[in-house]
Design an enzyme around this catalytic site. Structure first.
Site, PDB file in Angstrom:
ATOM      1  N   HIS A   1       0.822  -1.213   0.000  1.00 49.69           N
ATOM      2  CA  HIS A   1       0.000   0.000   0.000  1.00 49.69           C
ATOM      3  C   HIS A   1       0.854   1.260   0.000  1.00 49.69           C
ATOM      4  O   HIS A   1       0.720   2.111  -0.877  1.00 49.69           O
ATOM      5  CB  HIS A   1      -0.946  -0.001   1.198  1.00 49.69           C
ATOM      6  CG  HIS A   1      -1.806  -1.216   1.271  1.00 49.69           C
ATOM      7  ND1 HIS A   1      -2.578  -1.637   0.212  1.00 49.69           N
ATOM      8  CD2 HIS A   1      -2.003  -2.124   2.264  1.00 49.69           C
ATOM      9  CE1 HIS A   1      -3.222  -2.736   0.543  1.00 49.69           C
ATOM     10  NE2 HIS A   1      -2.882  -3.057   1.785  1.00 49.69           N
TER      11      HIS A   1
ATOM     12  N   CYS B   1      -7.069  -7.286   4.211  1.00 45.76           N
ATOM     13  CA  CYS B   1      -8.199  -7.215   5.136  1.00 45.76           C
ATOM     14  C   CYS B   1      -9.422  -7.941   4.597  1.00 45.76           C
ATOM     15  O   CYS B   1     -10.381  -8.194   5.332  1.00 45.76           O
ATOM     16  CB  CYS B   1      -8.551  -5.764   5.437  1.00 45.76           C
ATOM     17  SG  CYS B   1      -8.795  -4.765   3.957  1.00 45.76           S
TER      18      CYS B   1
END
Length: 450
Positions: free
Chosen positions: A10, A42
């Site tokens: 990320h 996630c």
């Protein structure tokens, strides 16, 4: 200008995108050990439990996307050494074995995190899985239809979600944690107790306050032995947290005790022309006004954007984080931002707290739903430091409101009088967050008058 980025999940992805957006003529090289980037881990539990429409949509970027922006992409390449004095990287092609060196003007360290793998006898068994990256996700998804039982170790967000996912699939599920409560680092005990009851109601066995001591592989599964009990299942999954993946840079930087690189408000590390962001780096935690390690994708994205903004000169300051988060378990939302009372006590930080339960909308409606809420504040300044909510109603966005309140140092008095809308479909004349803040004001005033 030559910029090298080490690691591209990320923080690395957003660093590359924003550097190239502002400096399309710069030479930006990205080095990544894996063959993919930007995977939203996630979503693993959601995918395993058949709640993801398309796993390919769990990636929001790709090597091709960054290459089209102008990046030189070195996928499946490992940076084996950094000569910071001479600004030179040593790189190995993991497919061909070829090695080479590359120089840089600016370096971005976004090497992310690695799962914590305790030194427990038997942990190397093939029956003991991890839950971190795309490879792990594929493995867990592939065997989800074959297994009948699973033991999840670690009752933080990832473990809690995965255990709930297995339970919704009808698997015999056990959730183990050394701490006494589910989501103990995110919620206070009054909310953890609700989650624990939901697990029990859905036939999940809880092994709380239990430390795993060994794994024993059998012909048809694995036995997990704790300091109190013994559990058997087809697989066990380790979800006990993450550590910064910064071993290669040991002793080179100012770090937190766990090795996270300390960064300033412009994402500079302690070395000139070296930036860091994401799970490899510290974050400034606003409720305690210090540097902490909080590996969340939201923190990684914002810090990556800041690397891009500040790579040439200091332009945009980091506003810090409240570690805002939310999870849905068995249809119930848990959302939190900032300190819990338990966390504050562990940090020896003096706080006050209050709990309140209130229906989210008027009782004259055909249906309404209670919301349990906690609020934490500084007793001297009355500034909001944390809050959490749980309900079968979606209260997740209220945690974002609390996050803004913490970041802007709003007092409980101000929060109680914010101009919230009223419409019976949505809330009461006194919004439930206002009511919570009002309860805090009443408690604070009563102490002043004692």
């Amino acid at each position: 200008m030559k910029v090298s980025i080490i690691g591209c999940t990320h923080a690395g992805t957003f660093s590359a995108m924003n550097i190239l957006k502002d400096h399309p003529d710069w030479e930006v090289s990205v080095f990544e050990r894996n063959d993919n980037l930007s995977f939203l881990s996630c979503g693993i539990a959601l995918w395993v439990s058949d709640r993801v429409s398309d796993p390919n949509k769990m990636f929001y970027s790709s090597p091709d996307d960054l290459a089209k922006l102008g990046a030189n992409m070195y996928m499946k390449h490992d940076v084996t050494n950094v000569d910071f004095d001479n600004k030179k990287l040593s790189v190995k092609n993991l497919e061909s074995g070829e090695t080479f060196e590359q120089d840089y003007d600016k370096l971005v360290i976004t090497t992310g995190s690695a799962p914590i793998i305790p030194n427990i006898p038997g942990i190397d068994s093939d029956k003991v899985k991890l839950c971190k990256n795309w490879i792990n996700a594929n493995e867990l998804k592939e065997n989800a239809s074959d297994i009948k039982s699973a033991i999840v170790i670690g009752a933080g967000y990832i473990g809690a979600e995965l255990a709930e996912g297995y339970a919704t699939l009808g698997k015999e599920t056990t959730l183990i944690d050394a701490l006494p409560d589910v989501l103990a680092k995110n919620l206070d005990p009054n909310m953890s107790a609700i989650a624990e009851q939901d697990y029990k109601d859905n036939n999940v066995t809880l092994g709380l306050s239990e430390k795993v001591q060994s794994f024993e592989e059998t012909a048809d599964g694995v036995i997990v032995k704790t300091d109190k009990n013994e559990y058997k299942a087809d697989i066990a999954v380790m979800c006990v947290g993450f550590r910064p993946n910064t071993d290669m840079f040991k002793d080179e930087f100012e770090t937190l005790p766990n090795g996270a690189l300390i960064v300033d408000e412009y994402m500079h590390t302690s070395k000139p022309d070296v930036f860091s962001a994401g799970d490899a780096a510290s974050v400034h935690y606003n409720p305690t006004n210090d540097n902490q390690y909080i590996p969340l994708a939201t923190n990684s994205v914002r810090q990556g954007i800041l690397v891009g903004a500040n790579i040439e000169k200091d332009t945009v300051k980091y506003m810090g984080t409240q570690a805002s988060s939310a999870v849905e378990l068995f249809g119930r939302t848990y959302a939190a931002s900032g300190l819990t009372a338990v966390h504050a006590k562990a940090l020896n930080k003096k706080v006050e707290s209050v709990s309140l339960e209130d229906n989210y909308r008027p009782e004259f409606m055909l249906t309404t739903t209670p919301v349990l809420m906690n609020l934490v504040w500084d007793p001297e300044t009355r500034v909001v430091l944390g809050g959490a909510l749980t309900s079968m109603y979606d209260v997740s966005q209220s945690a974002n409101l609390l996050s803004l309140a913490i970041q802007k140092k709003v007092t409980i008095d101000e929060l109680s009088m914010v101009d919230f809308l009223f419409q019976p479909n949505y809330d009461k004349p006194v919004n439930y967050v206002s009511a919570l803040a009002g309860a805090a004001v009443a408690k604070a005033d009563s102490k002043v008058n004692e």
